[in-house]
Write an enzyme that holds these catalytic residues in place. Structure first.
Site, PDB file in Angstrom:
ATOM      1  N   SER A  43       0.753  -1.166  -0.050  1.00  0.00           N
ATOM      2  CA  SER A  43       0.048  -0.022  -0.067  1.00  0.00           C
ATOM      3  C   SER A  43       0.850   1.149   0.067  1.00  0.00           C
ATOM      4  O   SER A  43       1.852   1.357  -0.698  1.00  0.00           O
ATOM      5  CB  SER A  43      -0.945  -0.049   1.147  1.00  0.00           C
ATOM      6  OG  SER A  43      -2.287   1.023   0.991  1.00  0.00           O
ATOM      7  N   ASP A  57      -8.916  -6.131  -5.067  1.00  0.00           N
ATOM      8  CA  ASP A  57      -8.680  -4.656  -4.512  1.00  0.00           C
ATOM      9  C   ASP A  57      -9.517  -3.626  -5.501  1.00  0.00           C
ATOM     10  O   ASP A  57      -9.210  -3.435  -6.488  1.00  0.00           O
ATOM     11  CB  ASP A  57      -7.283  -4.365  -4.768  1.00  0.00           C
ATOM     12  CG  ASP A  57      -6.527  -3.367  -3.778  1.00  0.00           C
ATOM     13  OD1 ASP A  57      -7.478  -2.381  -3.648  1.00  0.00           O
ATOM     14  OD2 ASP A  57      -5.305  -3.401  -3.851  1.00  0.00           O
ATOM     15  N   HIS A 104      -8.492  -4.819  -0.605  1.00  0.00           N
ATOM     16  CA  HIS A 104      -7.036  -4.209  -0.466  1.00  0.00           C
ATOM     17  C   HIS A 104      -6.274  -4.665   0.752  1.00  0.00           C
ATOM     18  O   HIS A 104      -5.161  -4.893   0.794  1.00  0.00           O
ATOM     19  CB  HIS A 104      -7.207  -2.764  -0.319  1.00  0.00           C
ATOM     20  CG  HIS A 104      -5.923  -2.079  -0.375  1.00  0.00           C
ATOM     21  ND1 HIS A 104      -4.865  -1.918  -1.268  1.00  0.00           N
ATOM     22  CD2 HIS A 104      -5.257  -1.246   0.901  1.00  0.00           C
ATOM     23  CE1 HIS A 104      -3.651  -1.291  -0.907  1.00  0.00           C
ATOM     24  NE2 HIS A 104      -4.109  -1.052   0.274  1.00  0.00           N
TER      25      HIS A 104
END
Length: 380
Positions: free
Chosen positions: A186, A333, A361
């Site tokens: 991320s 995601d 995600h």
């Protein structure tokens, strides 16, 4: 048997089905703080700001080899901390700040670090540091400005992902590490990408999980809404903390971290429990993160564009072709769709693997069995 556990998974807290923890574990970690940019030098940010001094809070696991060739640098996500693995003992836990205590005793990727695990401290020297701008011991809005003796607060200068990468590189200098395997997910994946582009000679291998090469309009829109929730809170406008705004910001963010498949599987029979879950996450978030750090780091994410000043995204990613690289997408995601990660991998000449999960995600933090399998096929 499995157990339902409420865990602090670094960036995202998630109610999930978690396998029982292995009895093999690492010794209780001891967080440390290092002054990396002292007052005689200072830190000039990419956007023209200035910090008289920069410190990073970090933890290490294992021992740096005599050849200094076994380091692994792991970058955490938006609201993560340096506490990657292990469980704090009582003495260490009591010494932590209230926000660090609220983050929890157990590390956010604990199931991947330890004896017999993919990041085994007997083999690797694993380094994890809290990002510049955060609120878990590194220099950030809660830190005292040496010039005034008061917290920076809203006067903290805006940062970019490149600023975060530069601070992390100085930490490697401090630890005597010349090259490392670099891993991030991320926001941490964005920092990993920039680190590899800024310091290619220091990267043995690169792993980017659930992160894009450029923070596009879809992802920026989620950050914008989350920030507006904070900025429009009447208490925040009075100069106070923003409890309602922070809770709402967290709820908005959680919707981008998850996927419809996961919500339906867990709450399809009782949809109202999904709403309760979001409310709970918002209330818990208030105790473990700070609004000013959220604003600083989310804005830094929005600056992310590896192509800026490098001839565009594709040209920038081509520079990574000399580095063995692995990009990992997630099939559900919503925040950084798999096609986006796959596209970046192709431009970088990297391997691409995909996590299959209903969790969206968050899967790179939840599906640790898949992550371990993917890393096992790539790491030495």
């Amino acid at each position: 048997m499995s157990e339902i556990a409420l865990e602090a998974w670094g960036e995202h807290e998630a109610l999930l089905l978690k396998p029982p923890r292995s009895p093999l574990s690492i010794p209780p970690p001891k967080p440390r703080t290092a002054v990396l940019f002292p007052r005689r030098e200072g830190f000039y940010t990419e956007l023209g700001g200035y910090l008289p001094e920069v410190r990073l809070r970090f933890e290490t696991y294992g021992t740096l080899s005599r050849r200094r060739d076994n380091a692994v640098l792991v970058f955490h996500a938006l609201t993560g901390s340096a506490h990657l693995a292990g469980t704090y003992d009582e003495e260490t836990f009591r010494s932590l700040s209230p926000l660090e205590q609220a983050f929890g005793r157990e590390g956010w990727w604990d199931s991947l670090v330890g004896p017999g695990r993919i990041l085994d401290p007997a083999l690797y020297y694993v380094v994890s540091a809290n990002h510049l701008g955060s609120c878990y011991g590194s220099t950030g809005p809660l830190s005292l400005d040496p010039r005034t003796g008061r917290p920076y607060g809203r006067d903290f200068p805006p940062l970019t992902i490149r600023d975060l990468a530069r601070a992390q590189a100085r930490l490697l200098d401090h630890l005597g590490v010349e090259k490392a395997i670099v891993i991030g997910g991320s926001l941490g994946g964005m920092v990993a990408l920039e680190f590899a582009l800024m310091y290619p000679e220091r990267v043995k291998k690169l792993v980017v999980l659930a992160a894009p090469a450029r923070h596009g309009p879809w992802a920026r829109a989620f950050n914008h809404l989350s920030r507006q929730a904070i900025l429009q809170d009447p208490e925040y406008q009075k100069g106070n903390p923003a409890p309602k705004g922070m809770a709402l910001a967290r709820g908005i963010a959680m919707m981008s971290y998850r996927a419809p498949e996961g919500f339906e599987a867990r709450w399809g029979a009782e949809p109202e429990l999904g709403e309760t879950y979001l409310d709970y996450q918002g209330e818990k978030f208030l105790r473990r993160f700070h609004a000013e750090s959220y604003l600083v780091l989310s804005r830094a994410m929005d600056t992310h564009d590896v192509g800026r000043g490098r001839g565009g995204v594709e040209e920038a990613l081509k520079r990574l072709r000399a580095i063995p690289s692995l990009f990992v997408g997630i099939d559900t995601d919503l925040l950084y769709p798999a096609w986006e990660v796959r596209q970046a991998a192709k431009a970088a000449g990297a391997r691409y693997r995909e996590i299959k999960s209903p969790h969206g995600h968050d899967a790179f933090l939840i599906e640790t069995d898949q992550v371990e399998e993917i890393l096992d096929a790539f790491l030495p």
